[in-house]
Design an enzyme around this catalytic site. Structure first.
Site, mmCIF file in Angstrom:
data_model
loop_
_atom_site.group_PDB
_atom_site.id
_atom_site.type_symbol
_atom_site.label_atom_id
_atom_site.label_comp_id
_atom_site.label_asym_id
_atom_site.label_seq_id
_atom_site.Cartn_x
_atom_site.Cartn_y
_atom_site.Cartn_z
ATOM 1 N N ASP A 116 0.677 -1.080 -0.052
ATOM 2 C CA ASP A 116 0.068 0.063 -0.055
ATOM 3 C C ASP A 116 0.677 1.540 -0.129
ATOM 4 O OD1 ASP A 116 -2.504 -1.101 -0.013
ATOM 5 O OD2 ASP A 116 -2.250 -1.703 2.025
ATOM 6 N N ASP A 176 -6.535 -3.685 -6.542
ATOM 7 C CA ASP A 176 -6.287 -2.150 -5.893
ATOM 8 C C ASP A 176 -4.632 -1.891 -6.027
ATOM 9 O OD1 ASP A 176 -7.961 -4.069 -4.534
ATOM 10 O OD2 ASP A 176 -8.261 -3.073 -2.811
HETATM 11 N N1 GLY Z 1 -7.456 -2.122 -0.381
HETATM 12 C C1 GLY Z 1 -8.165 -1.070 -0.580
HETATM 13 C C2 GLY Z 1 -9.494 -1.036 -0.641
HETATM 14 O O1 GLY Z 1 -10.196 -1.647 0.444
HETATM 15 O O2 GLY Z 1 -10.147 -0.668 -1.440
#
Ligand code: GLY
Length: 393
Positions: A116, A176
């Site tokens: 992330d 993501d």
């Molecule tokens: N992992 C990012 C989201 O929950 O969109």
């Protein structure tokens, strides 16, 4: 009393906007935006700056603001919101606050335990860099890209997303993850080291090859076999089912490939963004106001929650995609979402004491958490949409 007067201000501005729509729409929009942001965020300029307390969401049942440490995937959004409000309003108080919160994210540049990095570092330091030419911010972005690169597997051609559930998944990659690539592309531009750019392109290619269905939608999680490098499973973690289209995941795909096109100018990435955008905006279950249900295939539609964050992520991307395609449908969607989100249906009532503007984002079904709440990234992409629409004008 204040709530009533705040709503009155919004409605007042909205009326003003209707009346003078033909004359000078941009100015009216600016007034509305400033009224919304200042009324809400101004109150939180004194919010205690603390590396362990980034505002993430507000739980209406407990009336509590959820605060998270910098290692949380959402930590970059709160500083990012202050940067973006500064860009919208030119009010130095927001810039000062943005700098303070941004500094508390810095230690994440060493955190290789998660993918992330883009969300954390680029939404904070990346926005900071847009405001000021700051060498320290540049160095932090490059170091973060270096750390993120350690999660890249050459054999698979992807950055590993998660380390959890290692009993189930060998090498999980979630859609993501496309949102981390901007950080890598920028790190190459800053440092001149092409490693990061090349790695981003490889990740984008592997995802392009494996992550999409023939209708244009995307799976959420792909699990790769670390020996063969092939896909073991296509499943979901946050959607309603493995074969469903989780709305925010579609948003990450559209936003991610639009970004990859920006840095590479290769048509295959543009085509990917366009196909998934068309799937999203034309979906039979898309409500009239452009704010999708949190999963397009939820069996309870229309009796399930919307996801403001998914709408905002796509609205922001589609301003950029319009720029590349001249497709009016994309700009119309962005404008529709911006208009819907400025209405009383989605603005968080002012008697709720939390540093957010928008209500009704949908967080994480897998944990049954933050379902239909104000969430920091809903505001982030809303602000980004407003900035992009403003810049377009
Ligand atoms: N992992 C990012 C989201 O929950 O969109």
């Amino acid at each position: 009393m204040f709530r009533v007067s705040f709503l009155f201000i919004i409605l007042g501005f909205a009326c003003l906007s209707c009346k003078s729509e033909d004359k000078n729409k941009a100015v009216d929009d600016k007034e509305i935006i400033e009224a919304l942001l200042k009324a809400r965020y101004n109150k939180f300029l004194d919010y205690k700056v603390d590396s362990m307390a980034f505002a993430r969401s507000y739980n209406p049942k407990t009336a509590a603001i959820k605060k998270v440490p910098s290692k949380d995937w959402t930590s970059g959004f709160f500083p990012g919101n202050f940067w973006q409000i500064y860009m919208l309003t030119s009010d130095e108080a927001f810039k000062n606050k943005a700098k303070k919160w941004t500094a508390f994210v810095e230690k994440e540049k060493f955190n290789g335990g998660t993918h992330d990095m883009g969300f954390k570092i680029f939404c904070s330091f990346g926005n900071g860099l847009e405001v000021e030419n700051n060498q320290e911010y540049k160095d932090i972005i490059v170091k973060s890209a270096q750390t993120l690169s350690t999660r890249f597997n050459e054999h698979i051609g992807s950055i590993r997303s998660w380390d959890h559930h290692s009993d189930v998944w060998q090498f999980p990659v979630i859609i993501d993850n496309m949102m981390n690539l901007e950080l890598l592309f920028e790190a190459t531009k800053i440092s001149g080291d092409s490693t990061y750019h090349k790695l981003a392109v490889k990740h984008a290619n592997t995802t392009l090859k494996n992550h999409f269905r023939s209708d244009g939608s995307t799976w959420h999680v792909l699990d790769y076999d670390t020996i063969s490098g092939q896909v073991r499973a296509r499943v979901t973690h946050q959607g309603i089912s493995d074969d469903s289209a989780w709305a925010r995941g579609q948003g990450w795909a559209i936003n991610g490939y639009t970004t990859v096109y920006r840095y590479t100018k290769q048509k295959k990435y543009l085509d990917r963004a366009v196909a998934t955008a068309n799937y999203f905006i034309n979906h039979k279950n898309m409500p009239e106001d452009g704010i999708p249900y949190w999963d397009f295939d939820h069996p309870d539609i229309p009796n399930t929650s919307r996801d403001v964050s998914a709408a905002a992520i796509v609205a922001s991307a589609l301003v950029e995609l319009y720029h590349y395609t001249n497709n009016d449908a994309f700009l119309n969607y962005s404008k529709k979402v911006a208009k819907s989100l400025k209405s009383v249906d989605y603005i968080l009532p002012d008697d709720i004491d939390a540093p957010f503007v928008l209500d009704h984002s949908f967080g994480d079904w897998s944990h049954r958490e933050e379902m239909d709440e104000p969430i920091v990234y809903g505001d982030y992409y809303f602000l980004q949409t407003l900035l992009r629409l403003r810049d377009l004008e």
